[in-house]
Write a protein that holds these residues in place. Structure first.
Motif, PDB file in Angstrom:
ATOM      1  N   ASN A 261       1.585  13.329  -3.182  1.00  0.00           N
ATOM      2  CA  ASN A 261       1.341  13.977  -2.035  1.00  0.00           C
ATOM      3  C   ASN A 261       2.414  14.901  -1.601  1.00  0.00           C
ATOM      4  O   ASN A 261       3.802  14.729  -1.602  1.00  0.00           O
ATOM      5  N   VAL A 262       2.127  16.331  -1.498  1.00  0.00           N
ATOM      6  CA  VAL A 262       2.784  17.215  -1.057  1.00  0.00           C
ATOM      7  C   VAL A 262       2.806  17.551   0.276  1.00  0.00           C
ATOM      8  O   VAL A 262       1.733  18.135   0.967  1.00  0.00           O
ATOM      9  N   ARG A 263       3.673  17.159   1.209  1.00  0.00           N
ATOM     10  CA  ARG A 263       3.555  17.437   2.614  1.00  0.00           C
ATOM     11  C   ARG A 263       4.238  18.642   3.044  1.00  0.00           C
ATOM     12  O   ARG A 263       5.403  18.778   2.885  1.00  0.00           O
ATOM     13  N   THR A 264       3.492  19.417   3.851  1.00  0.00           N
ATOM     14  CA  THR A 264       4.403  20.466   4.638  1.00  0.00           C
ATOM     15  C   THR A 264       3.675  20.499   6.084  1.00  0.00           C
ATOM     16  O   THR A 264       2.490  20.058   6.415  1.00  0.00           O
ATOM     17  N   THR A 265       4.695  20.803   6.881  1.00  0.00           N
ATOM     18  CA  THR A 265       4.529  20.721   8.478  1.00  0.00           C
ATOM     19  C   THR A 265       4.579  21.758   9.017  1.00  0.00           C
ATOM     20  O   THR A 265       4.574  23.035   8.345  1.00  0.00           O
ATOM     21  N   GLY A 266       4.490  21.882  10.383  1.00  0.00           N
ATOM     22  CA  GLY A 266       4.587  22.892  11.233  1.00  0.00           C
ATOM     23  C   GLY A 266       2.921  23.584  11.359  1.00  0.00           C
ATOM     24  O   GLY A 266       3.017  24.646  12.209  1.00  0.00           O
ATOM     25  N   TRP A 267       1.899  22.896  11.300  1.00  0.00           N
ATOM     26  CA  TRP A 267       0.686  23.369  11.348  1.00  0.00           C
ATOM     27  C   TRP A 267      -0.082  22.886  12.600  1.00  0.00           C
ATOM     28  O   TRP A 267      -1.255  23.301  12.987  1.00  0.00           O
ATOM     29  N   ASP A 268       0.703  22.511  13.503  1.00  0.00           N
ATOM     30  CA  ASP A 268       0.366  21.769  14.751  1.00  0.00           C
ATOM     31  C   ASP A 268       0.567  23.041  15.940  1.00  0.00           C
ATOM     32  O   ASP A 268       1.514  22.867  16.753  1.00  0.00           O
ATOM     33  N   THR A 269       0.032  24.179  15.711  1.00  0.00           N
ATOM     34  CA  THR A 269       0.090  25.322  16.381  1.00  0.00           C
ATOM     35  C   THR A 269      -0.524  25.337  17.852  1.00  0.00           C
ATOM     36  O   THR A 269      -1.668  26.294  18.065  1.00  0.00           O
ATOM     37  N   HIS A 270      -0.234  24.727  18.634  1.00  0.00           N
ATOM     38  CA  HIS A 270      -0.934  24.808  19.986  1.00  0.00           C
ATOM     39  C   HIS A 270      -0.333  26.028  20.650  1.00  0.00           C
ATOM     40  O   HIS A 270      -1.077  26.719  21.548  1.00  0.00           O
ATOM     41  N   LYS A 271       0.729  26.593  20.394  1.00  0.00           N
ATOM     42  CA  LYS A 271       1.380  27.667  21.115  1.00  0.00           C
ATOM     43  C   LYS A 271       1.727  28.955  19.809  1.00  0.00           C
ATOM     44  O   LYS A 271       2.080  28.504  18.904  1.00  0.00           O
ATOM     45  N   LYS A 272       1.608  30.091  20.292  1.00  0.00           N
ATOM     46  CA  LYS A 272       1.825  31.177  19.430  1.00  0.00           C
ATOM     47  C   LYS A 272       1.435  31.069  18.022  1.00  0.00           C
ATOM     48  O   LYS A 272       2.096  31.374  16.847  1.00  0.00           O
ATOM     49  N   HIS A 273       0.107  30.623  17.735  1.00  0.00           N
ATOM     50  CA  HIS A 273      -0.448  30.204  16.509  1.00  0.00           C
ATOM     51  C   HIS A 273      -0.355  31.289  15.595  1.00  0.00           C
ATOM     52  O   HIS A 273       0.247  31.062  14.483  1.00  0.00           O
ATOM     53  N   PHE A 274      -0.682  32.692  16.017  1.00  0.00           N
ATOM     54  CA  PHE A 274      -0.813  33.570  14.913  1.00  0.00           C
ATOM     55  C   PHE A 274       0.532  34.269  14.541  1.00  0.00           C
ATOM     56  O   PHE A 274       0.892  34.668  13.510  1.00  0.00           O
ATOM     57  N   GLN A 275       1.650  34.011  15.348  1.00  0.00           N
ATOM     58  CA  GLN A 275       2.857  34.342  14.898  1.00  0.00           C
ATOM     59  C   GLN A 275       3.336  33.449  13.867  1.00  0.00           C
ATOM     60  O   GLN A 275       3.899  33.835  12.865  1.00  0.00           O
ATOM     61  N   PHE A 276       3.087  32.068  14.044  1.00  0.00           N
ATOM     62  CA  PHE A 276       3.636  31.202  13.065  1.00  0.00           C
ATOM     63  C   PHE A 276       2.787  31.463  11.625  1.00  0.00           C
ATOM     64  O   PHE A 276       3.217  31.571  10.521  1.00  0.00           O
ATOM     65  N   MET A 277       1.324  31.731  11.674  1.00  0.00           N
ATOM     66  CA  MET A 277       0.609  31.979  10.719  1.00  0.00           C
ATOM     67  C   MET A 277       0.802  33.237  10.012  1.00  0.00           C
ATOM     68  O   MET A 277       0.591  33.245   8.709  1.00  0.00           O
ATOM     69  N   ASN A 278       1.355  34.129  10.717  1.00  0.00           N
ATOM     70  CA  ASN A 278       1.916  35.228   9.671  1.00  0.00           C
ATOM     71  C   ASN A 278       2.920  35.303   8.759  1.00  0.00           C
ATOM     72  O   ASN A 278       2.970  35.783   7.713  1.00  0.00           O
ATOM     73  N   THR A 279       3.654  33.903   8.628  1.00  0.00           N
ATOM     74  CA  THR A 279       4.405  33.330   7.783  1.00  0.00           C
ATOM     75  C   THR A 279       3.698  32.441   6.980  1.00  0.00           C
ATOM     76  O   THR A 279       4.125  32.148   5.573  1.00  0.00           O
ATOM     77  N   MET A 280       3.248  31.453   7.443  1.00  0.00           N
ATOM     78  CA  MET A 280       2.977  30.083   6.844  1.00  0.00           C
ATOM     79  C   MET A 280       1.816  30.464   5.815  1.00  0.00           C
ATOM     80  O   MET A 280       1.638  29.853   4.943  1.00  0.00           O
ATOM     81  N   LEU A 281       0.741  31.325   6.433  1.00  0.00           N
ATOM     82  CA  LEU A 281      -0.386  31.317   5.365  1.00  0.00           C
ATOM     83  C   LEU A 281       0.062  32.172   4.086  1.00  0.00           C
ATOM     84  O   LEU A 281      -0.499  31.777   3.114  1.00  0.00           O
ATOM     85  N   PRO A 282       0.910  33.241   4.172  1.00  0.00           N
ATOM     86  CA  PRO A 282       1.287  33.489   2.896  1.00  0.00           C
ATOM     87  C   PRO A 282       1.925  32.706   2.080  1.00  0.00           C
ATOM     88  O   PRO A 282       1.865  32.665   0.793  1.00  0.00           O
ATOM     89  N   ASP A 283       2.851  31.840   2.642  1.00  0.00           N
ATOM     90  CA  ASP A 283       3.607  30.870   1.870  1.00  0.00           C
ATOM     91  C   ASP A 283       2.637  29.972   1.207  1.00  0.00           C
ATOM     92  O   ASP A 283       2.962  29.607  -0.056  1.00  0.00           O
ATOM     93  N   LEU A 284       1.598  29.595   1.859  1.00  0.00           N
ATOM     94  CA  LEU A 284       0.432  28.693   1.221  1.00  0.00           C
ATOM     95  C   LEU A 284      -0.138  29.488   0.429  1.00  0.00           C
ATOM     96  O   LEU A 284      -0.350  28.883  -0.913  1.00  0.00           O
TER      97      LEU A 284
END
Length: 418
Positions: A261-284
């Protein structure tokens, strides 16, 4: 309908009810918090900014007719190696119960706490798995208490590695410790030898000591030593927590571990979703594509199931208003998973959502349908039983027997050819 699926199960597994095993290991890349399906595997570019937000673009994959989100170009180039399930549903919008649903497959709402499917696989493989490492490992931590063994007991819960694989030394709980070198450990063992001169069961002590020392200083230690990987390989995965965790997962299945099980956190993006995804999606994108390619090139993808998703998705409609400022909330009505390897076909799509992604339009897939298919490919009868200490034998997946909680195993993306 249920009768048809039971008949199909018997035809696939044989009259004994035990599946012909295709897979030896499972890697679950778990996006804890809930990834947005519309930004990843089920984009909706023909809606409006209230739905696609800042990510209107899509990418054509290398499989005609399949598009994914604009932030996943590396995965787009290898869509022939995986399939997408776009119609997962359980209707749960709370993290705790969402985790339970997706980790156990149980939607029955009963009083019995079911084990995670990692625990079930660990239990079912207890006689065939001979490795010294635990058969169920979480890198670097379990998703929730539902990664425990449930009614099977703590013997089958996940071993959490802890540590930071992206650092120079990956300090794994109970194995790697930068403060204890080999000389210091030898001195500790010498001291232990003095205690062992006291009357005791020497054969038992020797057995336990040998197991523990092999675990700490044997080959298992090198599995977690990422410094012996070429730097080019580590760069390909990305030198992030997620990237290096996926690299560890590859090394663990090479060692024969049945469930990682590879667990990665930080996907609970109630606020500023797209700012977070700009980094998290390329990493994924980097980590998951590297994992699939690496497994394939090493001849391991055919025997390793790879899953990627979370406990639910996120609301297709963006919450632009304060205090969310462009966030997405929990959404269990319709979400997506990526599945690959171990007998799953590549280049396919299961299910469909409506034009906004808010409802399942075709082929609902419930948690037990996905997990039951994993069991099938791992040589475990999804209609079988598990022992409960006080309740007797219980269905391994109770929801699979309820037409309101199941729509059948994913036979349409199983490669039955040997």
């Amino acid at each position: 309908m249920k009768t048809i699926y039971v008949i199909l199960s018997l035809l696939f597994t044989g009259m004994s009810g035990i599946a012909a095993q295709r897979a030896k290991s499972v890697i679950l890349v778990y996006l804890d918090g809930g990834p947005a399906q519309t930004d990843t595997f089920d984009p909706k570019p023909n809606t409006s900014r209230d739905y696609f937000g800042n990510f209107k673009g899509v990418i054509d994959t290398n499989v005609e007719g399949i598009q994914i989100g604009e932030k996943l170009p590396l995965l787009a180039g290898i869509a022939d190696k995986y399939s997408l399930v776009r119609s997962l549903t359980h209707g749960v919008n709370a993290h705790e119960t969402g985790h339970y649903s997706m980790i156990t497959g149980d939607l029955s709402g009963g009083s019995v706490v079911y084990p995670s499917y990692g625990s079930v696989i660990s239990y079912m493989k207890k006689d065939s798995y001979k490795g010294i490492l635990p058969s169920y490992i979480s890198v670097t931590s379990a998703n929730s208490r539902f990664n425990e063994g449930g009614f099977l007991g703590n013997e089958y819960k996940s071993f959490d590695t802890g540590g930071q694989p992206e650092k120079a030394q990956y300090e794994v709980e109970g194995i790697m410790n930068k403060f204890v070198d080999k000389d210091r450990m030898d001195k500790r063992m010498s001291l232990l030898g003095e205690f062992e001169k006291l009357p005791m069961d020497k054969d038992l002590i020797d057995s336990l000591r040998n197991v523990n020392m092999n675990f700490i200083w044997g080959e298992s230690r090198e599995i977690f030593n990422l410094s012996n990987e070429p730097d080019s390989v580590r760069e390909r995965y990305g030198k992030t927590r997620l990237g290096q965790s996926c690299l560890v997962a590859r090394r663990l299945v090479e060692a024969g571990v049945p469930f990682v099980n590879v667990r990665t956190t930080g996907w609970d993006t109630h606020k500023k979703h797209f700012q977070f995804m700009n980094t998290m999606l390329p990493d994924l994108d980097k980590a998951l594509s590297a994992l699939l390619i690496d497994l394939d090139q090493r001849g391991l993808l055919d025997s390793t199931i790879v899953l990627c998703g979370g406990e639910f998705g996120r609301t297709p409609r963006v919450m632009w208003e304060a205090p969310w400022n462009g966030g997405r909330a929990h959404f269990g009505a319709a979400f997506s998973y990526l599945v690959a390897g171990g007998g799953f076909k590549g280049g396919k799509v299961v299910g469909k959502t409506d034009k906004t992604g808010e409802n399942v339009a075709e082929r609902p897939v419930y948690p037990c349908d996905l997990i039951g298919t994993v069991y099938l490919l791992m040589g475990i009868d999804p209609y079988g039983k598990l022992p409960h200490v006080s309740e007797g034998d219980l269905p391994i997946l109770p929801s699979l027997l309820d037409k309101k909680q199941s729509n059948g195993l994913l036979y349409e993306i199983i490669d039955v050819k040997k």
